[in-house]
Write a protein that holds these residues in place. Structure first.
Motif, mmCIF file in Angstrom:
data_model
loop_
_atom_site.group_PDB
_atom_site.id
_atom_site.type_symbol
_atom_site.label_atom_id
_atom_site.label_comp_id
_atom_site.label_asym_id
_atom_site.label_seq_id
_atom_site.Cartn_x
_atom_site.Cartn_y
_atom_site.Cartn_z
ATOM 1 N N SER A 70 0.810 -1.219 0.000
ATOM 2 C CA SER A 70 0.000 0.000 0.000
ATOM 3 C C SER A 70 0.841 1.266 0.000
ATOM 4 N N SER A 71 2.026 1.219 0.617
ATOM 5 C CA SER A 71 2.857 2.427 0.653
ATOM 6 C C SER A 71 3.374 2.787 -0.727
ATOM 7 N N ASN A 72 3.390 1.824 -1.638
ATOM 8 C CA ASN A 72 3.811 2.080 -3.020
ATOM 9 C C ASN A 72 2.637 2.078 -3.998
ATOM 10 N N GLU A 73 1.484 1.673 -3.514
ATOM 11 C CA GLU A 73 0.294 1.601 -4.362
ATOM 12 C C GLU A 73 -0.338 2.973 -4.555
ATOM 13 N N ILE A 74 -0.329 3.788 -3.499
ATOM 14 C CA ILE A 74 -1.049 5.066 -3.532
ATOM 15 C C ILE A 74 -0.073 6.158 -3.959
ATOM 16 N N GLU A 75 0.000 6.404 -5.264
ATOM 17 C CA GLU A 75 0.946 7.364 -5.820
ATOM 18 C C GLU A 75 0.282 8.629 -6.342
ATOM 19 N N ASP A 76 -1.020 8.602 -6.504
ATOM 20 C CA ASP A 76 -1.746 9.759 -7.048
ATOM 21 C C ASP A 76 -1.636 10.935 -6.080
ATOM 22 N N ASN A 77 -1.219 12.102 -6.573
ATOM 23 C CA ASN A 77 -1.012 13.250 -5.678
ATOM 24 C C ASN A 77 -2.316 13.887 -5.217
ATOM 25 N N LYS A 78 -3.438 13.372 -5.643
ATOM 26 C CA LYS A 78 -4.724 13.829 -5.117
ATOM 27 C C LYS A 78 -5.204 12.949 -3.960
ATOM 28 N N ALA A 79 -4.374 12.019 -3.540
ATOM 29 C CA ALA A 79 -4.775 11.052 -2.516
ATOM 30 C C ALA A 79 -4.571 11.565 -1.089
ATOM 31 N N VAL A 80 -4.364 12.869 -0.899
ATOM 32 C CA VAL A 80 -4.138 13.512 0.384
ATOM 33 C C VAL A 80 -2.748 13.166 0.926
ATOM 34 N N TRP A 81 -2.449 11.878 1.050
ATOM 35 C CA TRP A 81 -1.105 11.424 1.441
ATOM 36 C C TRP A 81 -0.737 10.283 0.509
ATOM 37 N N TYR A 82 0.464 10.343 -0.033
ATOM 38 C CA TYR A 82 0.838 9.386 -1.076
ATOM 39 C C TYR A 82 2.337 9.123 -0.995
ATOM 40 N N THR A 83 2.828 8.233 -1.857
ATOM 41 C CA THR A 83 4.167 7.664 -1.721
ATOM 42 C C THR A 83 5.263 8.702 -1.596
ATOM 43 N N SER A 84 5.350 9.656 -2.520
ATOM 44 C CA SER A 84 6.473 10.598 -2.502
ATOM 45 C C SER A 84 6.428 11.502 -1.281
ATOM 46 N N ASN A 85 5.228 11.911 -0.846
ATOM 47 C CA ASN A 85 5.138 12.725 0.372
ATOM 48 C C ASN A 85 5.562 11.917 1.591
ATOM 49 N N ASN A 86 5.189 10.651 1.613
ATOM 50 C CA ASN A 86 5.558 9.811 2.742
ATOM 51 C C ASN A 86 7.074 9.675 2.843
ATOM 52 N N LEU A 87 7.726 9.441 1.716
ATOM 53 C CA LEU A 87 9.183 9.324 1.702
ATOM 54 C C LEU A 87 9.840 10.625 2.153
ATOM 55 N N ALA A 88 9.333 11.751 1.646
ATOM 56 C CA ALA A 88 9.924 13.048 1.990
ATOM 57 C C ALA A 88 9.740 13.356 3.473
ATOM 58 N N ALA A 89 8.552 13.072 3.999
ATOM 59 C CA ALA A 89 8.285 13.361 5.406
ATOM 60 C C ALA A 89 9.174 12.521 6.317
ATOM 61 N N TRP A 90 9.344 11.243 5.977
ATOM 62 C CA TRP A 90 10.218 10.399 6.801
ATOM 63 C C TRP A 90 11.658 10.891 6.768
ATOM 64 N N ARG A 91 12.129 11.330 5.611
ATOM 65 C CA ARG A 91 13.496 11.860 5.532
ATOM 66 C C ARG A 91 13.657 13.081 6.429
ATOM 67 N N MET A 92 12.661 13.957 6.421
ATOM 68 C CA MET A 92 12.731 15.161 7.257
ATOM 69 C C MET A 92 12.659 14.814 8.733
ATOM 70 N N TYR A 93 11.822 13.844 9.063
ATOM 71 C CA TYR A 93 11.646 13.482 10.472
ATOM 72 C C TYR A 93 12.869 12.772 11.036
ATOM 73 N N LEU A 94 13.417 11.844 10.273
ATOM 74 C CA LEU A 94 14.543 11.063 10.775
ATOM 75 C C LEU A 94 15.851 11.844 10.751
ATOM 76 N N GLY A 95 15.986 12.796 9.838
ATOM 77 C CA GLY A 95 17.191 13.622 9.805
ATOM 78 C C GLY A 95 18.448 12.773 9.709
ATOM 79 N N GLU A 96 19.389 13.025 10.600
ATOM 80 C CA GLU A 96 20.669 12.313 10.574
ATOM 81 C C GLU A 96 20.527 10.832 10.904
ATOM 82 N N HIS A 97 19.377 10.451 11.460
ATOM 83 C CA HIS A 97 19.154 9.046 11.803
ATOM 84 C C HIS A 97 18.704 8.221 10.596
ATOM 85 N N ALA A 98 18.424 8.872 9.477
ATOM 86 C CA ALA A 98 17.776 8.194 8.353
ATOM 87 C C ALA A 98 18.584 7.019 7.811
#
Length: 316
Positions: free
Chosen positions: A194-222
């Motif tokens: 599912s994390s790779n299934e929902i790619e449409d940018n109209k889906a409120v939350w989708y794959t690329s946003n999820n990846l970007a948010a995790w990178r920002m949250y984890l920072g140096e721990h990524a």
């Protein structure tokens, strides 16, 4: 079948009218979006307090409680707002917190925890744990029943809820009678279907946003060993956690990690109630609040909290 055609018809207006946000480029723009106005309940009093956060600095918490209350001790829930660990504010969930107060006759505490990327992990979870400590240490002042402390939140707030339950267990911290991590953001690996299934940018939350948010949250721990307090699905042991209620939409990228979490909780002997909503995208009940399925979903988790406080030694 494309994403839009799979969406529950009564939710499609949300897809059509919700602004598209693409992280990280649109982060500041998204933070500036006004919070839709809501009508405050005349039965709920809202106050703000400054308390010590996880870094020892002042942090604002919002307190929601019944206007008409005596000196009897009430149950309390720490409600943690969502926003992918990079967005959001307690003000955005005033109506929901008021609904909790009215339905469950409880006190709600909502922390304004620090956001990434300015404050990456572990800032947010440290602020949430500091809130739990402050709440329990202030129980006499706030007239709170320490045997009925719950935690909850949606999306990133759900991830922080799951992390807070783990941290409180591991630290031997304050007892939590119930947790409610709704469609939680708990797996940084992006390896589920599912994390790779929902790619449409109209889906409120989708794959690329999820990846970007995790990178920002984890920072140096990524690129290192990821703590389960950052991504709770990485916890090796889920035993000893409080009774749990969770839900997720069929078209939510967090669907499979939520199902995985539910399965592992069940296998660890934790009592769980789980709901999967067909044709529903991420945070659908907030995006289209008047839809029947949205009202049903919200009523179900509000009532789950109410039941948990009524029967704190049972599931819900």
């Amino acid at each position: 079948m494309d994403f839009y055609s799979r969406v529950n018809p009564e939710l499609r207006e949300g897809i059509d009218t919700t602004p598209v946000i693409q992280l990280p480029d649109d982060l500041e723009m998204a933070r500036q979006m006004p919070i839709p106005p809501t009508l405050n309940s005349k039965f709920v009093q809202i106050t703000e307090r400054l308390v010590s956060g996880g870094d020892g600095q002042e942090m604002m918490v919002k307190i929601y409680e019944p206007v008409q209350r005596d000196q009897s001790n009430l149950p309390a829930v720490i409600w943690i707002h969502g926003g992918g660990y990079v967005l959001g504010h307690p003000n955005g969930e005033d109506s929901l917190c008021e609904n909790f107060v009215e339905a469950a006759n409880c006190i709600v505490i909502s922390p304004d925890y620090r956001l990434a990327p300015e404050h990456p992990f572990p800032a947010a979870i440290e602020d949430c744990y500091a809130t739990l400590l402050w709440l329990t240490n202030s129980a006499e002042e706030l007239n709170i029943d320490l045997t009925r402390i719950a935690i909850g939140g949606g999306s990133a707030g759900g991830g922080l809820t799951a992390a807070l339950a783990l941290m409180a267990r591991d630290k031997g911290g304050p007892a939590i009678c119930f947790q409610m991590p709704l469609y939680p953001m708990i797996d940084d690996r992006n390896i589920t279907f599912s994390s790779n299934e929902i790619e449409d940018n109209k889906a409120v939350w989708y794959t690329s946003n999820n990846l970007a948010a995790w990178r920002m949250y984890l920072g140096e721990h990524a690129n290192g060993n990821i703590s389960p307090y950052a991504a709770p699905i990485r916890a090796e042991d889920l035993s000893g956690l409080p009774p749990t209620y969770t839900c997720v939409g069929q078209l939510d990228p967090f669907r499979d990690e939520t199902i995985n979490y539910v399965t592992r909780l069940t296998q660890a002997g934790v009592a769980v109630e789980f709901h999967l909503y067909p044709g529903c995208f991420h945070a659908f009940e907030h995006i289209v609040p008047n839809a029947e399925i949205s009202q049903r979903a919200q009523n179900e988790y509000i009532n789950a909290l109410k039941r948990a406080f009524s029967f704190s030694d049972k599931v819900i």
